[in-house]
Enzyme design. Structure first.
Site, PDB file in Angstrom:
ATOM      1  N   LYS A 235      -6.529 -10.852   8.282  1.00 52.36           N
ATOM      2  CA  LYS A 235      -7.071  -9.927   7.876  1.00 52.36           C
ATOM      3  C   LYS A 235      -8.086  -9.397   8.481  1.00 52.36           C
ATOM      4  O   LYS A 235      -9.225  -9.992   8.657  1.00 52.36           O
ATOM      5  CB  LYS A 235      -7.428 -10.081   6.087  1.00 52.36           C
ATOM      6  CG  LYS A 235      -7.413  -8.958   5.506  1.00 52.36           C
ATOM      7  CD  LYS A 235      -7.585  -9.466   3.912  1.00 52.36           C
ATOM      8  CE  LYS A 235      -7.866  -8.305   2.945  1.00 52.36           C
ATOM      9  NZ  LYS A 235      -7.183  -7.169   2.880  1.00 52.36           N
TER      10      LYS A 235
ATOM     11  N   ASP B  80       0.798  -1.152  -0.007  1.00 50.71           N
ATOM     12  CA  ASP B  80       0.081   0.117   0.105  1.00 50.71           C
ATOM     13  C   ASP B  80       0.781   1.483  -0.006  1.00 50.71           C
ATOM     14  O   ASP B  80       0.805   2.161  -0.839  1.00 50.71           O
ATOM     15  CB  ASP B  80      -0.952   0.038   1.129  1.00 50.71           C
ATOM     16  CG  ASP B  80      -2.063   0.983   1.000  1.00 50.71           C
ATOM     17  OD1 ASP B  80      -2.168   1.374   0.123  1.00 50.71           O
ATOM     18  OD2 ASP B  80      -2.761   1.414   2.123  1.00 50.71           O
TER      19      ASP B  80
ATOM     20  N   CYS C 146     -28.841 -42.795  -3.467  1.00 50.54           N
ATOM     21  CA  CYS C 146     -27.775 -42.748  -2.376  1.00 50.54           C
ATOM     22  C   CYS C 146     -27.018 -43.823  -2.216  1.00 50.54           C
ATOM     23  O   CYS C 146     -25.899 -43.771  -1.700  1.00 50.54           O
ATOM     24  CB  CYS C 146     -28.475 -42.388  -1.283  1.00 50.54           C
ATOM     25  SG  CYS C 146     -29.423 -40.805  -1.101  1.00 50.54           S
TER      26      CYS C 146
ATOM     27  N   ASP D 254      -7.247   0.636  -2.865  1.00 47.48           N
ATOM     28  CA  ASP D 254      -6.169   1.519  -2.577  1.00 47.48           C
ATOM     29  C   ASP D 254      -5.890   2.221  -3.665  1.00 47.48           C
ATOM     30  O   ASP D 254      -7.049   2.354  -4.673  1.00 47.48           O
ATOM     31  CB  ASP D 254      -4.782   0.629  -2.312  1.00 47.48           C
ATOM     32  CG  ASP D 254      -4.951  -0.052  -1.029  1.00 47.48           C
ATOM     33  OD1 ASP D 254      -5.864   0.279  -0.315  1.00 47.48           O
ATOM     34  OD2 ASP D 254      -4.394  -1.285  -1.106  1.00 47.48           O
TER      35      ASP D 254
HETATM   36  C1  TPS Z   1       0.146 -11.034  -2.276  1.00 46.99           C
HETATM   37  N1  TPS Z   1      -4.695 -10.214   2.005  1.00 46.99           N
HETATM   38  C2  TPS Z   1      -5.433 -11.132   1.491  1.00 46.99           C
HETATM   39  S1  TPS Z   1      -5.535 -12.196   2.571  1.00 46.99           S
HETATM   40  C3  TPS Z   1      -4.454 -11.777   3.567  1.00 46.99           C
HETATM   41  C4  TPS Z   1      -3.923 -10.563   3.084  1.00 46.99           C
HETATM   42  C5  TPS Z   1      -2.763  -9.766   3.712  1.00 46.99           C
HETATM   43  C6  TPS Z   1      -4.270 -12.394   4.961  1.00 46.99           C
HETATM   44  C7  TPS Z   1      -3.523 -13.720   4.668  1.00 46.99           C
HETATM   45  O1  TPS Z   1      -3.055 -14.151   5.866  1.00 46.99           O
HETATM   46  N2  TPS Z   1      -2.337 -10.995  -1.905  1.00 46.99           N
HETATM   47  C8  TPS Z   1      -0.936 -10.524  -1.571  1.00 46.99           C
HETATM   48  N3  TPS Z   1      -0.798  -9.590  -0.588  1.00 46.99           N
HETATM   49  C9  TPS Z   1      -1.643  -9.079   0.268  1.00 46.99           C
HETATM   50  N4  TPS Z   1      -1.322  -8.178   1.133  1.00 46.99           N
HETATM   51  C10 TPS Z   1      -3.009  -9.513   0.007  1.00 46.99           C
HETATM   52  C11 TPS Z   1      -3.181 -10.411  -1.045  1.00 46.99           C
HETATM   53  C12 TPS Z   1      -4.233  -8.905   1.011  1.00 46.99           C
HETATM   54  P1  TPS Z   1      -2.997 -15.624   6.419  1.00 46.99           P
HETATM   55  O2  TPS Z   1      -1.959 -16.417   5.610  1.00 46.99           O
HETATM   56  O3  TPS Z   1      -2.303 -15.632   7.914  1.00 46.99           O
HETATM   57  O4  TPS Z   1      -4.297 -16.254   6.350  1.00 46.99           O
END
Ligand code: TPS
Length: 539
Positions: free
Chosen positions: A146, A76, A466, A95
């Site tokens: 998130k 971001d 089934c 964003d």
């Molecule tokens: C490459 N985002 C989507 S889910 C998530 C984030 C940060 C959390 C996953 O956490 N794609 C990329 N970078 C990002 N920042 C996002 C998407 C946004 P966990 O692996 O703990 O479930």
């Protein structure tokens, strides 16, 4: 100089979060442990951080990534990315718009974009190759990382739709990583399942936060992830998954049935109330042991019993958490799961329920009637009227096409029932490869038809469809001598042969019930498939 775009390895992409490090570790030490054990790309993501602290952290991680020759992305904050000379930025849908991001960061830096819906790919394609370099596809599964997620998890099936959209728009330049709730217990499945419908595109990598950042042993966690990503095969049944271009011989079929009798597989039924008693008796007739259990706390133990198999029928359904636990237990134990998505999309509730089941497991076999398979393949034009198959004169070639499409999409063996049963093998032998797809298309899949002529009385009793599920589950669970595909074909042929036999012996629908159990008993105790009055053909 920024990291050359064409040299970026997206396979294991670590995104940071400064709030979750276990005691005794730091963000820096967690990232370094990752870099030493196979992380190929790093993103710093700070949602609540003073700019001065972001910069300090960024400079430190910048040096670290340079040391390991891994590109660094900033989430971001484009100003921070430029200030610390990062290799790229990652932005979300809300964003700064991508064309403006590109204007600021210049042509050489990597731009990543979060994509949660296939529709968003159209915009990406319109911008063309100079804008978005990769997308984060997700969230795939529920995640606590998130905060306030705006969309519900898309599951592997949602990711396939995104891959399909990239193919539709020919966005060949755009790489993909999956993200959201990814951990070692589901990553091989996601890599295996997420292939575009034309077989040409698979994910380029896996992206995650908590599995490494919150780990008490980040080095060990990264190593496990690395090994899984380097893997090329997902084994979710012990049987050989080898896709074959041949039909089983009658000897093969006899051997499968005899092996089942020897092994007496436990068939756990999570099924509808109407099917309970009949399904248990059918299973017993096949020399298998039924257990009609919907107790969440015992699914783990049951799945570890030798030859255990799960039949999941969504006619009436156990609590969804029990279903998810059962799917995970049987997948983890590499024991087969047979899925009967009753009335797949006949109501919105059933659609959500069945899609949830499809998202949370890998199935050895999916069995449905023509309406269910057509809706799964997105080929039915009419909404289903009820849960019963609606058309008797369905064009066979359409059903074959649908069966192959569903088999390919869910990487499973699909049975489409009807007067002619259609069976297609989409398992691709359990093989997967980052970026590459399967190398084949749905039309290439091995497909057979099983025909024994009409048995109208089958439709006059409850739970006959089934109980084909119970039969398939018994045979795939109990036979470890032949491929999954052969076991499913044998089950379908056996059930059809028994149905024919019973229909010639019964007086009406009541005695047909009893005769069907007797016929299954007879054909599986006195095994001679050469005498079965059914025709199995390749198509
Ligand atoms: C490459 N985002 C989507 S889910 C998530 C984030 C940060 C959390 C996953 O956490 N794609 C990329 N970078 C990002 N920042 C996002 C998407 C946004 P966990 O692996 O703990 O479930």
């Amino acid at each position: 100089m920024v990291f050359p775009k064409d040299k970026v390895d997206y396979s294991l992409y670590l995104v940071t979060d400064s709030g979750m490090q276990p005691e005794g570790t730091t963000l820096y030490s967690q990232v370094e442990a990752g870099l030493q054990n196979g992380v190929t790309l790093v993103q710093i993501r700070e949602k609540d951080c003073e700019t001065i602290d972001f910069i300090k952290e960024g400079i430190a991680i910048r040096k670290l990534c340079t040391k390991y020759n891994v590109p660094l992305i900033i989430n971001d904050r484009i100003d921070v990315a430029l200030a610390i000379d990062a290799d790229g930025v990652h932005v979300g849908q809300e964003d700064m718009p991508i064309p403006l991001v590109r204007k600021i960061v210049g042509p050489d830096r990597i731009i990543g974009w979060s994509v949660g819906k296939a529709e968003e790919v159209k915009q990406l394609a319109e911008w063309g190759p100079d804008y978005v370099d990769y997308i984060g596809v997700g969230t795939i599964f529920p995640t606590l990382t998130k905060k306030n997620p705006k969309k519900s998890p898309m599951g592997p099936q949602g990711a396939i739709k995104v891959l399909d959209a990239l193919e539709t728009y020919n966005a060949t330049w755009c790489k993909t990583v999956a993200i959201g709730g990814l951990h070692p217990n589901n990553i091989p499945r996601v890599l295996y399942q997420c292939v575009s419908s034309n077989g040409k595109r698979a994910l380029d990598g896996i992206s995650l936060v908590s599995d490494i950042m919150a780990s008490k042993n980040a080095a060990g966690s990264a190593k496990i992830l690395r090994d899984l990503i380097n893997g090329t095969s997902f084994k979710y049944v012990p049987n050989s998954l080898v896709s074959t271009k041949n039909l089983p011989t009658t000897n093969d079929m006899a051997d499968i049935i005899k092996t089942v009798s020897k092994n007496r597989p436990l068939v756990q039924h999570i099924t509808n109330k109407v099917h309970y008693n009949f399904g248990a008796n059918v299973t017993l007739a096949l020399n298998s042991s039924p257990i009609m259990s919907e107790i969440e706390s015992e699914v783990g133990e049951l799945s570890l019993i030798p030859y255990a198999t799960l039949l999941l029928n969504t006619g009436t359904i156990a609590p969804i958490d029990t279903v998810k636990s059962a799917l995970r237990a049987y997948n983890d134990a590499k024991r087969p799961i047979v899925f009967d998505p009753v009335g797949y999309s006949s109501t919105t509730t059933r659609l959500v329920l069945n899609d949830t089941c499809l998202s949370f497991g890998q199935y050895a076999c999916v069995k449905g009637n023509s309406s269910e398979i057509l809706s799964l393949a997105n080929l039915s034009t009419e909404k289903m009227k009820g849960v019963d198959a609606s058309s008797d004169n369905m064009d066979l070639s359409l059903l074959i096409k649908a069966t192959k499409a569903v088999a390919f999409q869910f990487k499973t063996v699909v049975v489409c029932t009807g007067e002619t049963d259609v069976i297609a093998d989409g398992t691709n032998s359990g093989d997967y490869q980052l970026s590459k797809g399967t190398g084949n298309i749905p039309d290439d899949l091995m497909c057979v038809t099983v025909n024994g002529g009409p048995i109208p009385i089958m439709g006059d009793i409850t739970a006959s469809g089934c109980s084909l599920g119970s039969t398939i589950a018994s045979l795939v669970g109990g036979s470890d001598t032949h491929s999954l595909f052969y076991s499913v074909i044998t089950a379908v042929a056996l059930y059809k042969a028994a149905g024919k036999l019973a229909s010639t012996r019964c007086k009406g629908s009541g005695s047909f019930h009893v005769e069907l159990i007797d016929a299954l008993y007879e054909l599986s105790h006195n095994v001679d498939p050469t005498k079965w009055d059914v025709k199995i053909s390749a198509s």
